[in-house]
Design a protein around this motif. Sequence first.
Motif, PDB file in Angstrom:
ATOM      1  N   VAL A   1      22.407  22.764  31.876  1.00 52.69           N
ATOM      2  CA  VAL A   1      23.504  22.026  32.506  1.00 52.69           C
ATOM      3  C   VAL A   1      24.691  21.953  31.554  1.00 52.69           C
ATOM      4  O   VAL A   1      24.580  21.491  30.417  1.00 52.69           O
ATOM      5  CB  VAL A   1      23.056  20.603  32.917  1.00 52.69           C
ATOM      6  CG1 VAL A   1      24.211  19.821  33.526  1.00 52.69           C
ATOM      7  CG2 VAL A   1      21.892  20.680  33.902  1.00 52.69           C
ATOM      8  N   LEU A   2      25.832  22.399  32.034  1.00 50.44           N
ATOM      9  CA  LEU A   2      27.080  22.418  31.269  1.00 50.44           C
ATOM     10  C   LEU A   2      27.926  21.205  31.624  1.00 50.44           C
ATOM     11  O   LEU A   2      28.209  20.965  32.803  1.00 50.44           O
ATOM     12  CB  LEU A   2      27.861  23.696  31.602  1.00 50.44           C
ATOM     13  CG  LEU A   2      29.284  23.814  31.063  1.00 50.44           C
ATOM     14  CD1 LEU A   2      29.290  23.897  29.542  1.00 50.44           C
ATOM     15  CD2 LEU A   2      29.965  25.032  31.682  1.00 50.44           C
ATOM     16  N   CYS A   3      28.318  20.438  30.624  1.00 47.74           N
ATOM     17  CA  CYS A   3      29.275  19.349  30.836  1.00 47.74           C
ATOM     18  C   CYS A   3      30.664  19.969  30.878  1.00 47.74           C
ATOM     19  O   CYS A   3      31.112  20.586  29.917  1.00 47.74           O
ATOM     20  CB  CYS A   3      29.189  18.318  29.706  1.00 47.74           C
ATOM     21  SG  CYS A   3      30.476  17.043  29.815  1.00 47.74           S
ATOM     22  N   GLY A   4      31.337  19.796  31.996  1.00 50.73           N
ATOM     23  CA  GLY A   4      32.669  20.357  32.155  1.00 50.73           C
ATOM     24  C   GLY A   4      33.736  19.634  31.364  1.00 50.73           C
ATOM     25  O   GLY A   4      34.851  20.129  31.225  1.00 50.73           O
ATOM     26  N   ILE A   5      33.427  18.482  30.824  1.00 47.59           N
ATOM     27  CA  ILE A   5      34.401  17.724  30.033  1.00 47.59           C
ATOM     28  C   ILE A   5      34.415  18.188  28.575  1.00 47.59           C
ATOM     29  O   ILE A   5      35.468  18.486  28.021  1.00 47.59           O
ATOM     30  CB  ILE A   5      34.109  16.209  30.114  1.00 47.59           C
ATOM     31  CG1 ILE A   5      34.154  15.718  31.571  1.00 47.59           C
ATOM     32  CG2 ILE A   5      35.078  15.414  29.236  1.00 47.59           C
ATOM     33  CD1 ILE A   5      35.490  15.897  32.265  1.00 47.59           C
ATOM     34  N   CYS A   6      33.223  18.268  27.949  1.00 44.18           N
ATOM     35  CA  CYS A   6      33.195  18.616  26.522  1.00 44.18           C
ATOM     36  C   CYS A   6      32.597  19.982  26.217  1.00 44.18           C
ATOM     37  O   CYS A   6      32.716  20.471  25.102  1.00 44.18           O
ATOM     38  CB  CYS A   6      32.450  17.544  25.730  1.00 44.18           C
ATOM     39  SG  CYS A   6      30.652  17.517  25.978  1.00 44.18           S
ATOM     40  N   GLY A   7      31.925  20.595  27.194  1.00 46.77           N
ATOM     41  CA  GLY A   7      31.338  21.906  26.975  1.00 46.77           C
ATOM     42  C   GLY A   7      29.928  21.894  26.426  1.00 46.77           C
ATOM     43  O   GLY A   7      29.359  22.952  26.160  1.00 46.77           O
TER      44      GLY A   7
END
Length: 116
Positions: free
Chosen positions: A67-73
């Motif tokens: 799972v990739l956090c779109g805010i911090c990467g």
Amino acid sequence: MDVHGHTVRGVEVGPETRCRHYDSELDVIAIRFPCCGTFYPCYECHLSAADHEPGRWGPADGDAPAVLCGICGSVLTVDEYLACDDHCPECNAEFNPSCRRHYARYFSPALFEEGN
């Protein structure tokens, strides 16, 4: 779309992983599908853009970067994401708690059985 150095495929993907299907302020994750190793914002994006059926993460995949956090990467493992209480453990960005209703599209129900 490149999101923090990761390719995210889908329909109208934005810089924080939002897509045509899910674009609220809290829709800021992309899931790497185990069938192809590609990040998509959602199941519907996978159906639209891939040439195969979507796969799901299983009980043996807890350590898989999924799972990739779109805010911090940050990329969370399956276990980290399922235990994160709808917040990124790195940047504390809030994730959409409504995504839990769709977990069975992404994760095997065995991950939620007691004892796992």
